[in-house]
Design an enzyme around this catalytic site. Structure first.
Site, mmCIF file in Angstrom:
data_model
loop_
_atom_site.group_PDB
_atom_site.id
_atom_site.type_symbol
_atom_site.label_atom_id
_atom_site.label_comp_id
_atom_site.label_asym_id
_atom_site.label_seq_id
_atom_site.Cartn_x
_atom_site.Cartn_y
_atom_site.Cartn_z
ATOM 1 C CD GLN A 1 -1.157 -0.284 3.705
ATOM 2 O OE1 GLN A 1 -1.404 0.651 4.477
ATOM 3 N NE2 GLN A 1 -1.704 -1.496 3.830
ATOM 4 C CD GLU B 1 1.624 3.577 8.091
ATOM 5 O OE1 GLU B 1 0.408 3.841 8.217
ATOM 6 O OE2 GLU B 1 2.021 2.490 7.654
ATOM 7 N NE ARG C 1 -6.310 -2.252 1.347
ATOM 8 C CZ ARG C 1 -7.139 -1.350 1.841
ATOM 9 N NH1 ARG C 1 -7.780 -0.539 1.023
ATOM 10 N NH2 ARG C 1 -7.317 -1.253 3.143
#
Length: 383
Positions: A92, A129, A270
């Site tokens: 992803q 992240e 994705r």
């Protein structure tokens, strides 16, 4: 301060044992993939005052502090997790802030239902992240040098891969990578499935560096994401090491236990290794096609011994503190909101004793001393 009761998400790729072992409880036999800590409305942590998102909404400035509210709005801007991968996650990529806003607004204008399986953007936020390993943690991150991928594919000796090998020797490299990923994801389904099956058999035979691709093909037979993963850098994090994943960087997690923190968003595009929707044109708009080093992060200690994982964004700041038996108490008081998670030993945050897997929310400005013997991760924001 609030002791948190956190939801464990039972995604199919989750480990059946890793989170129970951390918590010191018996496994249920079901996969336990992620434990969410924070105020995400999908699974907010619970406190004695109520769900954390409702606690914050009732008085954002008291809970988050005026500076955080001014900068990020009246909500906790990060989601903190324990992630336990027992099987590979999807390959992803995440959009940047401008792309997320544009994509979200476009799908809203077109009336695409927010829960539609083909919807790309669930919100208008970006999703940088950070994953920090608690055990050895395997994954893929960013495009490797095309020449290295060419050597990897050549050794498989598969006729249908030879055009990709030729492209990998072409210049400029970003155009070659774009052309290959486009071809892999847009190819005839049956032809690509046959190539992936042949690739998996060769990878099984060769072993070593090829073993991860055989594993991927075992979990996702015929999936073009197996070939897409061969374009990326393999990486294994050792405990305490981390990866920062910014916008446009393709990645996948294969296995291991880690602490993950991210901006509060659900936006994922994705590339494969999934039965879910793959929007190739939108994916190609978001992916950064330049080769890059995975950039393994190791924490840097400040003068007080707090080990900080440096990242280029402000929505979250992750640090680690390791307390030896008999060490002096630490003062965690801050003008920003915090979640403190214990991952080893036994520690106390103010009057709250924490064992591994337990966490507390500390409102902005609330006094919070830390003592005991163990390891904690501290999640907050930069204002």
């Amino acid at each position: 301060m609030d002791r948190l009761t956190n939801t464990i998400r039972p995604y199919a790729w989750g480990s059946t044992t890793a989170i129970p072992e951390l918590l010191g409880v018996e496994p249920t036999g079901e996969p336990q993939a992620e434990m969410w800590m924070g105020a995400h409305p999908g699974a907010p942590s619970r406190t004695e005052r109520g769900p954390l998102n409702e606690v914050i909404s009732a008085d954002p400035e008291r809970e988050l502090g005026p500076e955080a509210v001014a900068k990020f709005g009246p909500r906790l801007p990060f989601l903190f997790k324990i992630l336990a991968a027992g099987a590979p996650l999807s390959l992803q990529v995440h959009p940047n802030l401008a792309q997320a806003k544009e994509g979200y607004e476009d799908e809203e204008r077109r009336g695409v239902p927010i829960d539609a399986p083909h919807r790309n953007y669930k919100d208008a936020n970006h999703k940088p992240e950070l994953i920090c390993a608690l055990t050895p943690f395997d994954g893929f991150c960013g495009f490797r040098a095309p020449a290295d991928t060419a050597r990897l594919l050549e050794a498989l000796d598969i006729d249908s891969l030879k055009p990709y090998v030729d492209l990998l020797h072409a210049h400029p490299e970003d155009a070659a990578l774009r052309e290959i990923l486009t071809a892999v994801l847009s190819a005839d389904h049956d032809e690509m499935a046959a190539t992936v099956t042949e690739t998996a058999a060769a990878a099984e035979r060769l072993g070593g560096a090829y073993a991860p691709y055989a594993t991927l093909a075992h979990h996702f037979p015929g999936d073009p994401g197996v070939l897409a993963a061969m374009l990326l850098n393999p990486v294994q994090l050792q405990p305490g090491e981390a990866l920062y994943l910014g916008a446009g960087v393709p990645h996948a997690y294969l296995g291991g236990l880690g602490v993950e923190i991210m901006a509060n968003s659900d936006n994922v595009l994705r590339c494969g290794l999934t039965p879910k929707h793959v929007d190739v044109p939108e994916l190609l708009r978001v992916v950064h096609f330049e080769p890059t080093d995975p950039g393994v992060l190791r924490p840097e200690a400040d003068p007080d011994g707090e080990e900080v994982y440096a990242t280029p964004i402000d929505e979250f700041r992750l640090s680690r503190l390791v307390l030896a038996e008999g060490s002096a108490p630490r003062d965690l008081t801050a003008r920003t909101p915090q979640i403190v998670l214990c991952t080893a030993g036994t520690v106390r945050v103010a009057e709250c004793e924490l064992a591994p897997g337990q966490s507390v929310f500390v409102p902005a400005g609330e006094r919070a001393g830390l003592d005991g013997s163990g390891t904690v991760f501290r999640a907050t924001v930069v204002v």
